[in-house]
Structure formats: C-alpha cells, structure tokens
Design a protein around this motif. Structure first.
Motif, short mmCIF file in Angstrom:
data_model
loop_
_atom_site.label_atom_id
_atom_site.label_comp_id
_atom_site.label_asym_id
_atom_site.label_seq_id
_atom_site.Cartn_x
_atom_site.Cartn_y
_atom_site.Cartn_z
N THR A 158 44.71 38.43 9.10
CA THR A 158 45.13 38.11 10.48
C THR A 158 46.08 39.19 11.00
O THR A 158 45.95 39.64 12.16
N HIS A 191 54.36 34.32 7.44
CA HIS A 191 53.31 34.97 6.65
C HIS A 191 52.70 36.16 7.39
O HIS A 191 52.69 37.27 6.89
N VAL A 192 52.18 35.89 8.58
CA VAL A 192 51.48 36.95 9.31
C VAL A 192 52.48 37.99 9.81
O VAL A 192 52.26 39.21 9.67
N ASP A 211 63.84 34.79 13.93
CA ASP A 211 63.11 33.71 13.26
C ASP A 211 63.94 32.44 13.35
O ASP A 211 65.17 32.49 13.45
N TYR A 212 63.26 31.32 13.32
CA TYR A 212 63.92 30.02 13.34
C TYR A 212 64.94 29.91 12.20
O TYR A 212 65.98 29.29 12.35
N ARG A 216 65.88 34.27 7.06
CA ARG A 216 64.57 34.92 6.98
C ARG A 216 64.56 36.16 7.90
O ARG A 216 64.04 37.22 7.54
N LEU A 231 67.62 33.50 18.34
CA LEU A 231 66.31 32.97 18.74
C LEU A 231 65.94 33.23 20.19
O LEU A 231 64.90 33.83 20.48
N ALA A 246 55.03 33.12 16.17
CA ALA A 246 55.57 31.84 15.68
C ALA A 246 54.80 30.69 16.30
O ALA A 246 53.84 30.18 15.72
N ASN A 269 48.88 31.17 18.15
CA ASN A 269 47.80 30.55 18.92
C ASN A 269 48.35 30.02 20.24
O ASN A 269 49.51 29.64 20.33
P1 NAD Z 1 54.42 30.80 9.26
O1 NAD Z 1 54.81 29.38 9.34
O2 NAD Z 1 54.34 31.48 7.94
O3 NAD Z 1 55.39 31.70 10.18
C1 NAD Z 1 55.90 31.27 11.39
C2 NAD Z 1 57.33 31.74 11.45
O4 NAD Z 1 57.85 31.44 12.74
C3 NAD Z 1 58.25 31.04 10.44
O5 NAD Z 1 59.00 32.00 9.74
C4 NAD Z 1 59.11 30.14 11.30
O6 NAD Z 1 60.40 29.94 10.76
C5 NAD Z 1 59.16 30.91 12.58
N1 NAD Z 1 59.50 30.12 13.77
C6 NAD Z 1 59.19 28.83 14.05
N2 NAD Z 1 59.69 28.48 15.24
C7 NAD Z 1 60.29 29.58 15.75
C8 NAD Z 1 60.97 29.87 16.95
N3 NAD Z 1 61.14 28.96 17.89
N4 NAD Z 1 61.45 31.12 17.14
C9 NAD Z 1 61.29 32.07 16.18
N5 NAD Z 1 60.67 31.85 15.03
C10 NAD Z 1 60.16 30.63 14.81
O7 NAD Z 1 53.02 30.91 10.04
P2 NAD Z 1 51.97 32.09 10.02
O8 NAD Z 1 50.89 31.74 9.09
O9 NAD Z 1 52.67 33.39 9.89
O10 NAD Z 1 51.37 31.96 11.49
C11 NAD Z 1 52.11 32.36 12.63
C12 NAD Z 1 51.35 31.99 13.89
O11 NAD Z 1 50.06 32.61 13.87
C13 NAD Z 1 51.07 30.49 14.07
O12 NAD Z 1 51.09 30.21 15.44
C14 NAD Z 1 49.67 30.34 13.54
O13 NAD Z 1 49.01 29.23 14.12
C15 NAD Z 1 49.04 31.64 13.99
N6 NAD Z 1 47.90 32.06 13.21
C16 NAD Z 1 48.03 32.26 11.86
C17 NAD Z 1 46.93 32.67 11.12
C18 NAD Z 1 47.05 32.93 9.64
O14 NAD Z 1 46.15 33.58 9.08
N7 NAD Z 1 48.10 32.51 8.97
C19 NAD Z 1 45.70 32.89 11.75
C20 NAD Z 1 45.60 32.70 13.13
C21 NAD Z 1 46.71 32.28 13.85
#
Ligand code: NAD
Length: 362
Positions: A158, A191-192, A211-212, A216, A231, A246, A269
């Motif tokens: 991703t 993660h991404v 990050d929230y 991190r 934030l 996020a 998304n």
């Molecule tokens: P994740 O949960 O690993 O990472 C999200 C990060 O955002 C976390 O570190 C969290 O603490 C932080 N966060 C949450 N609320 C926040 C805020 N208000 N302000 C700042 N940071 C905040 O998720 P991910 O897998 O990295 O995915 C991130 C986004 O990408 C999500 O919206 C997910 O739906 C989308 N997405 C992920 C994938 C994938 O392969 N993992 C694929 C398509 C879409």
C-alpha cells in the motif's frame, strides 16, 4: 468513522438502491450474539472482496450505511486498478468483548453460504487469530499471513502505491516527480505511514509528521529525521504535500482553508468528507488531489495476487502502475473540467460497464 452524508431515502431498500448494491446479507445468530451485515456491491468484474470490520455502531442504521459505503468503495478500487474483483465488505456489530471462537466461526459459515461470491479479509478490530477462526468454516478468506499460505502484511505494498501516486501528483503540480527537498506533512505514522516515510526519506523529502500517539510520532521523527508536531497543527504546516495516512474525512470544511500544500496524496480511505463538495473545493484552491481509492490500492492488489496465485513481486509490479493510472486520471479530470475523485469514479464505472458487456454473451 462513519460518513454522515444525508440520503434522500433512508429506508433499507432506499439506501441499497442509492448505492446500487446487488445483495446485502443480514446475518444473525441467537446463540453467539452475532449481528453482521455483508454488503455485496458489484460482482461484474469478479467476486466481491473486502475486509470484515468489527465496530460498536451506535445503531443498525449506522452499520448498514457504513457497509454500503465501504463495499462500494471496494468496487471502485478494484475496477480502477484493473483487477478482476468486485466490491464487498462486511461489518460485525459490537465491541471486542463480543468476539468468541463460536461467533467468528458462525460468521464464517455465513460467508461460506455465499459460495465465493464474497471473499473476506482482515479489517479494523479484527486480528489474524480471528481470521483463522473464520477460515475454519470457509475457504473464502484472503490476506492471511504468509505462515498460513497467504500474501502477508499488505502495508508495504500500500505504501509503495501511495508513493507512486504521490509522485504522479507531484509531477502534475510541480512539473517534476522528484520529491527531493519537497516538504511533506504526514498525518498518522502507523503501518503504511512508516513504510511511506522510508521512501520519502530515501528521496530526500523534508518531513513533518504527527500521530495520535505522541511517542509514536517522536520515534518516527527521530528515525526519519522529521519534525513532530501536535495533532491539530498538521493542517497549518507550510508544506508542498499533505499526506493523510490515519483517518478518513480529514479534508473538510474546517481544514480545507488551512491547507497550504499543492498536493494531497495519502493512504487513508475516504479522505474527502463530502466528495462532491470538497473535491471541487480543492480544484478551486489549486490543490492536486490524488484519489485515495486509486493510490491506496496496493494492499488490495497484494491480496488479489494471493487469490490468483501471484507473488509479492508481481503485486509490486502491478502496484507501480498506480503512477500511470494517477497521471491519466489527473489529466482526464482537467480535460473534463471535473475533480480527480469524480474522474476516478467515472473511469472505474466505465471499466465495469465495458467488461459487463463483454460478459453478456455466453
Ligand atoms: P494504522 O492503524 O497502522 O496507522 C494509523 C495511524 O494513525 C496510527 O499510528 C494511529 O495512532 C494514527 N492516528 C489515528 N488517529 C489519528 C489522528 N487523529 N491524527 C493523527 N494520527 C492518528 O493503520 P494503517 O494500516 O497504517 O492504515 C492507515 C490508513 O490507510 C487507514 O485509513 C486505512 O484504512 C488505510 N489503508 C490501509 C491499507 C493497508 O494496507 N494497511 C490499505 C488501504 C488503506
């Protein structure tokens, strides 16, 4: 978490008609307390693939709205990426305390009853262990860990696709796709986001992030030579690129006037709070928006490679094409005088319509 766009007809069939779903399955089990909804939006291109989300929805109506909207998004993501997949999604209503082996296996049986029309995967609040239980009752599960013969963590793929989309949007906005010296503000270093930071650092981008979880953010800042900010301050940064990684709906009435960037490209998304309001608003402000479902499709491409028996390398090769797809969509939007999200949706719908005609003869 749930978009609040008002629908003209909020009855069950009114909503299904609005989003044009083929089938919606309500799953109930008295013994385990299972209440789930499977949304199958469109299967013209192939089986409907999309994750199962567990969420404590405030109402059944909210759960239905979420599953309809998410499954429609999967249709577009697959279609624009050239995959032979339809769009689906499932939601289980409740919080984590509800999860038992029996409930998850019961849900697996509902998936199995669809005979492969819907293929599920992991989503919010679901773990690999949960998917193992579902897998005991149905083979229609994808995105499993490599140790279980699956395609493994989709996040690196991703991130690669998001990076490709960001570069294509940068080319449109700045005349060059080099991110050397470009200032990027990243919201969410999960993660991404972390994998994306690796690409950006390697290319010499200047990074601001939040990050929230502040620790991190601090860790990522130290690792990637970035500046961590509070934030809410992420929207006010003097940057070239804003990268939402996020949550959804961060491009909204409150934030849009604060953004100083010329490009928005991130993996989250549903970034636009209201597509038809905030998509055009970005065009008015001269910001190039890389459509979210197009540039974050790498994870789905990775899962698809599992379904068709491909490799991680073939998934990465396919994901690289996101650069060209983004270039085409941005050009198409300009030529048609519309915004990129609308152009991307139209392109996805055109592919579904064309392939639907191909399939219309026996
Ligand atoms: P994740 O949960 O690993 O990472 C999200 C990060 O955002 C976390 O570190 C969290 O603490 C932080 N966060 C949450 N609320 C926040 C805020 N208000 N302000 C700042 N940071 C905040 O998720 P991910 O897998 O990295 O995915 C991130 C986004 O990408 C999500 O919206 C997910 O739906 C989308 N997405 C992920 C994938 C994938 O392969 N993992 C694929 C398509 C879409």
């Amino acid at each position: 978490m749930v978009e609040t766009k008002a629908l003209a007809d909020t009855s069950v069939f009114g909503q299904i008609a609005e989003y044009q779903h083929e089938q919606v399955v309500f799953c109930h089990d008295h013994e385990t307390g299972l209440r789930a909804i499977i949304g199958i939006h469109n299967t013209v291109l192939g089986p409907a693939l999309g994750g199962t989300r567990l969420w404590h929805y405030a109402s059944d109506a909210e759960a239905l709205h979420d599953v309809l909207r998410l499954s429609r998004g999967m249709t577009y993501k697959a279609a624009i990426s050239g995959l032979n997949l339809g769009g689906g999604k499932a939601v289980i209503i409740g919080d984590k305390s509800l999860k038992t082996e029996a409930l998850l296996r019961k849900f697996g049986r509902f998936v199995q009853n669809l005979n492969g029309k819907y293929i599920t995967a992991e989503d919010v609040n679901m773990t690999t262990k949960d998917m193992e239980y579902i897998r005991m009752e149905t083979k229609h599960v994808s995105g499993l860990p490599e140790s279980m013969g699956g395609s493994g963590d989709p996040s690196p793929v991703t991130a690669y696709g998001t990076y490709m989309g960001m570069k294509a949007a940068a080319k449109r906005a700045f005349g060059s796709d080099s991110l050397q010296g470009k200032r990027v503000a990243m919201q969410g270093v999960g993660h991404v986001g972390t994998y994306l930071l690796e690409y950006l650092q390697k290319e010499g981008a200047r990074l601001v992030l939040t990050d929230y979880y502040p620790e991190r953010a601090q860790q990522a800042a130290a690792r990637f030579g970035a500046t961590a900010v509070d934030l809410d301050d992420i929207y006010d940064q003097d940057v070239d690129i804003y990268s939402p990684c996020a949550l959804g709906a961060t491009i909204n009435d409150d934030t849009i006037s604060r953004l100083k960037c010329q490009v928005i490209a991130g993996c989250a998304n549903n970034q636009l709070a209201e597509e038809n309001v905030h998509g055009p608003a970005l065009v008015d402000r001269g910001i190039v928006y890389a459509p979210d479902f197009l540039i974050n499709a790498g994870g789905l491409i990775n899962v698809y490679s599992e379904v068709i028996g491909g490799s991680r390398q073939s998934a990465l090769t396919q994901t690289e094409k996101i650069y060209d797809f983004t270039t085409q969509v941005l050009l198409k939007a300009e030529q048609e005088g519309t915004h990129p999200q609308a152009a991307a949706i139209r392109q996805a719908e055109e592919r579904i319509a064309a392939i639907g005609k191909v399939k219309s003869t026996y």
